[in-house]
Design a protein around this motif. Structure first.
Motif, PDB file in Angstrom:
ATOM      1  N   UNK A  31       0.975  -1.345   0.063  1.00  0.00           N
ATOM      2  CA  UNK A  31       0.353   0.005  -0.392  1.00  0.00           C
ATOM      3  C   UNK A  31       0.622   1.504  -0.451  1.00  0.00           C
ATOM      4  N   UNK A  32       1.462   1.135   0.789  1.00  0.00           N
ATOM      5  CA  UNK A  32       2.755   2.792   1.125  1.00  0.00           C
ATOM      6  C   UNK A  32       3.190   3.014  -0.673  1.00  0.00           C
ATOM      7  N   UNK A  33       3.741   1.891  -0.785  1.00  0.00           N
ATOM      8  CA  UNK A  33       4.743   1.876  -2.744  1.00  0.00           C
ATOM      9  C   UNK A  33       3.542   1.923  -3.614  1.00  0.00           C
ATOM     10  N   UNK A  40       5.818  -6.527  -9.054  1.00  0.00           N
ATOM     11  CA  UNK A  40       6.151  -5.640  -7.983  1.00  0.00           C
ATOM     12  C   UNK A  40       5.793  -6.594  -6.641  1.00  0.00           C
ATOM     13  N   UNK A  41       4.362  -6.328  -7.091  1.00  0.00           N
ATOM     14  CA  UNK A  41       3.872  -7.408  -5.622  1.00  0.00           C
ATOM     15  C   UNK A  41       4.943  -8.832  -5.584  1.00  0.00           C
ATOM     16  N   UNK A  42       5.388  -9.891  -6.540  1.00  0.00           N
ATOM     17  CA  UNK A  42       6.259 -10.805  -6.719  1.00  0.00           C
ATOM     18  C   UNK A  42       6.938 -10.565  -5.599  1.00  0.00           C
ATOM     19  N   UNK A  43       7.715  -9.536  -5.889  1.00  0.00           N
ATOM     20  CA  UNK A  43       9.608  -9.099  -5.617  1.00  0.00           C
ATOM     21  C   UNK A  43       8.917  -8.631  -3.959  1.00  0.00           C
ATOM     22  N   UNK A  44       7.977  -8.408  -3.369  1.00  0.00           N
ATOM     23  CA  UNK A  44       8.013  -8.241  -2.522  1.00  0.00           C
ATOM     24  C   UNK A  44       7.496  -9.322  -1.339  1.00  0.00           C
ATOM     25  N   UNK A  45       6.302  -9.618  -1.414  1.00  0.00           N
ATOM     26  CA  UNK A  45       5.826 -11.071  -0.986  1.00  0.00           C
ATOM     27  C   UNK A  45       6.684 -11.838  -0.451  1.00  0.00           C
ATOM     28  N   UNK A  87       6.063   2.528   7.633  1.00  0.00           N
ATOM     29  CA  UNK A  87       5.019   2.916   7.014  1.00  0.00           C
ATOM     30  C   UNK A  87       3.841   3.363   6.760  1.00  0.00           C
ATOM     31  N   UNK A  88       3.205   2.654   7.750  1.00  0.00           N
ATOM     32  CA  UNK A  88       1.908   3.790   7.247  1.00  0.00           C
ATOM     33  C   UNK A  88       1.885   5.472   7.498  1.00  0.00           C
ATOM     34  N   UNK A  89       2.773   5.659   8.683  1.00  0.00           N
ATOM     35  CA  UNK A  89       3.754   7.517   9.017  1.00  0.00           C
ATOM     36  C   UNK A  89       3.648   7.903   6.846  1.00  0.00           C
ATOM     37  N   UNK A  90       4.220   7.073   6.610  1.00  0.00           N
ATOM     38  CA  UNK A  90       4.994   7.255   5.429  1.00  0.00           C
ATOM     39  C   UNK A  90       3.293   7.699   4.430  1.00  0.00           C
ATOM     40  N   UNK A  91       2.905   6.086   4.110  1.00  0.00           N
ATOM     41  CA  UNK A  91       1.784   6.521   3.428  1.00  0.00           C
ATOM     42  C   UNK A  91       0.641   7.925   3.945  1.00  0.00           C
TER      43      UNK A  91
END
Length: 108
Positions: A31-33, A40-45, A87-91
């Motif tokens: 969500x943040x990025x 991209x999701x497959x690279x992060x999860x 992360x949520x603060x950044x978002x």
């Protein structure tokens, strides 16, 4: 009625806590990025899932002193929780969502 903390309840407690934190960390990263592309999701999860799985296996299968396991699990859980807060603060800082003030309340 007397309730006792037995091995299975400790195992389920620690395992579910780290699993929930891992899943919510993945959600906060995506969500943040603003990762809408499947690649991209497959690279992060997978790295987060691999870490969570290996940590669950470590605290459940590797026999150490109970106090060491408990403190190590607490360190990992707090680190994942703090990462999510940042992360949520950044978002919330970059988002123009009408309800991001509620997120600031939670982060504070």
């Amino acid at each position: 009625m007397v309730l006792r903390d037995v091995d299975i309840t400790k195992t389920l407690d620690y395992s579910s806590a780290i699993a929930i934190l891992g899943f919510s960390l993945i959600v906060s990263i995506l969500r943040t990025f603003d990762m809408r592309v499947e690649a991209a999701r497959v690279m992060v999860s997978p790295p987060v899932l691999a870490f969570v799985t290996s940590h669950i296996m470590y605290i459940n299968l590797y026999k150490l002193d109970y106090d060491i396991q408990k403190s190590w699990n607490m360190i990992v859980c707090v680190a994942m929780g703090v990462a999510q807060l940042f992360l949520w603060a950044r978002w919330a800082a970059v988002s123009r969502h009408p309800s991001n003030w509620k997120l600031w309340v939670v982060v504070a």
